[in-house]
Design a protein around this motif. Structure first.
Motif, PDB file in Angstrom:
ATOM      1  N   SER A  74      -1.079   7.436  -2.022  1.00 14.37           N
ATOM      2  CA  SER A  74      -1.809   7.150  -3.269  1.00 14.37           C
ATOM      3  C   SER A  74      -2.692   5.916  -3.209  1.00 14.37           C
ATOM      4  N   ASN A  75      -2.415   5.005  -2.257  1.00 11.85           N
ATOM      5  CA  ASN A  75      -3.195   3.768  -2.229  1.00 11.85           C
ATOM      6  C   ASN A  75      -3.267   3.218  -0.796  1.00 11.85           C
TER       7      ASN A  75
ATOM      8  N   TYR B 274       0.851  -1.199   0.000  1.00 14.39           N
ATOM      9  CA  TYR B 274       0.000   0.000   0.000  1.00 14.39           C
ATOM     10  C   TYR B 274       0.881   1.240   0.000  1.00 14.39           C
ATOM     11  N   ASN B 275       0.251   2.391  -0.216  1.00  6.89           N
ATOM     12  CA  ASN B 275       0.964   3.662  -0.106  1.00  6.89           C
ATOM     13  C   ASN B 275       0.046   4.623   0.636  1.00  6.89           C
TER      14      ASN B 275
ATOM     15  N   LYS C 267      -8.204   0.518   3.197  1.00 11.55           N
ATOM     16  CA  LYS C 267      -9.510   1.125   3.541  1.00 11.55           C
ATOM     17  C   LYS C 267      -9.569   1.454   5.036  1.00 11.55           C
TER      18      LYS C 267
END
Length: 213
Positions: free
Chosen positions: A141-142, A137-138, A145
């Motif tokens: 940007s990402n 994950y980032n 959840k």
């Protein structure tokens, strides 16, 4: 296509390799992967590599070249291959040149992914990894959840010890010292393709255009 991917940690070599292999059926080869495969297969060279790794030693260039020679002659390399993270040093590059001559193969290009240091630092220090399934994950940007929790398996999402700013700066310094000279080596060989790697799609497009010439 037969390519070497050069670039600092975090330059996006893995992403670019996935896009390229999907394009023409070539295979991505990293030194770590072939060493693990040789150890798992229990080949003669694999056993020697395993002994070195268990002793906490670096696997010698001779061993790596032996395993690389076996790997490059496997059937799935007929369509082409991308060498990711190899060679790392000038002696390895020289040895690879000799090996390709020996097996009657040649490289199309050595692609250098140029990414500014501050971009790499930002990219890697904001990266987070699931401790259970390895999903990446980032935080910018990402993000997952739910903060700190993996979307895929519910595992803990953490910052790896080697992705703190201090650790990454160290890795980049080592890269610059050891691996950056390869750019000069492949430039002299007439194989260097230097690309500003801001977007993976743009990199793939540049490589396609270069190979089509």
């Amino acid at each position: 296509m037969r390519l070497i991917l050069l670039g600092a940690p975090g330059a996006g070599k893995g992403t670019v390799a996935k896009l390229l292999t999907a394009m023409d059926g070539s295979v991505q080869i990293s030194t770590g992967d072939i060493l693990r495969a040789a150890v798992k297969a229990g080949t003669e060279l694999g056993k020697k590599a395993e002994a070195a790794m268990k002793a906490g030693e670096l696997v010698s260039d001779d061993l790596i070249m032996g395993i690389m020679k076996e790997r490059l002659q496997e059937a799935d390399c007929k369509n082409g291959y991308l060498l990711d993270g190899f060679p790392r040093t000038i002696p390895q590059a020289e040895a690879l040149k000799g090996l390709l001559l020996e097996i009657g193969d040649e490289l199309d290009a050595a692609v250098n992914l140029n990414v500014p240091r501050d971009v790499i630092l930002d990219r890697l220090t904001t990266r987070r990894t699931c401790v259970d399934c390895g999903a990446i994950y980032n935080v910018k940007s990402n993000p997952p959840k739910e903060e700190g929790k993996c979307d895929k398996c519910g595992g803990a999402v953490v910052q790896r010890d080697d992705e703190t700013e201090e650790a990454i700066s160290k890795r980049l310094d080592v890269f610059t010292e050891q691996t950056a000279p390869l750019v000069g080596f492949y430039e002299k060989e007439g194989l260097l393709l230097d690309i500003n790697a801001t977007s993976s799609d743009a990199v793939v497009e540049s490589i396609r255009a270069h190979l089509a010439k």
